[in-house]
Each structure stands twice: as structure tokens, then as C-alpha cells.
Design a protein around this motif. Structure first.
Motif: not given
Length: 51
Positions: A3-6, A44-49
Motif C-alpha cells: 500500500y506504500r512505496q516503501q 490513489p489506492a481506490e484506482h488500483w483495481t
């Protein structure tokens, strides 16, 4: 699925260590383009799908 770049950077490091010995070509393919592979973290995470 980080969920994060790191978290993604850490996962890529683990991928190389874990799979390089048994699946060297697959590990190389996945890690070769890691900047492009992690590009969806810029959205944003909502767009990942949908990506």
C-alpha cells in the motif's frame, strides 16, 4: 500488494532474494522494470483495481 512505496521497495528486495535462485529469469523480468512496475503507487489506492 503493498500500500506504500516503501513497502513495495522492500517487497522487490525480498523477491530477488527469494526467487532468484529458483526462477532467475522471472525474478530478473520483474525487477528489471521496477520503477514502471511500481508506478501505480503514484495513484490513489481506490484506482488500483482499474489499472
Amino acid at each position: 500488494m503493498a500500500y506504500r512505496q516503501q513497502e513495495a521497495q522492500k517487497a522487490f528486495g525480498q523477491l530477488g532474494i527469494r526467487y532468484n535462485a529458483t526462477y532467475p529469469k522471472a525474478a530478473e523480468c520483474l525487477t528489471k522494470e521496477k520503477v514502471e512496475t511500481r508506478a501505480f503507487h503514484d495513484f490513489p489506492a481506490e484506482h488500483w483495481t482499474h489499472i
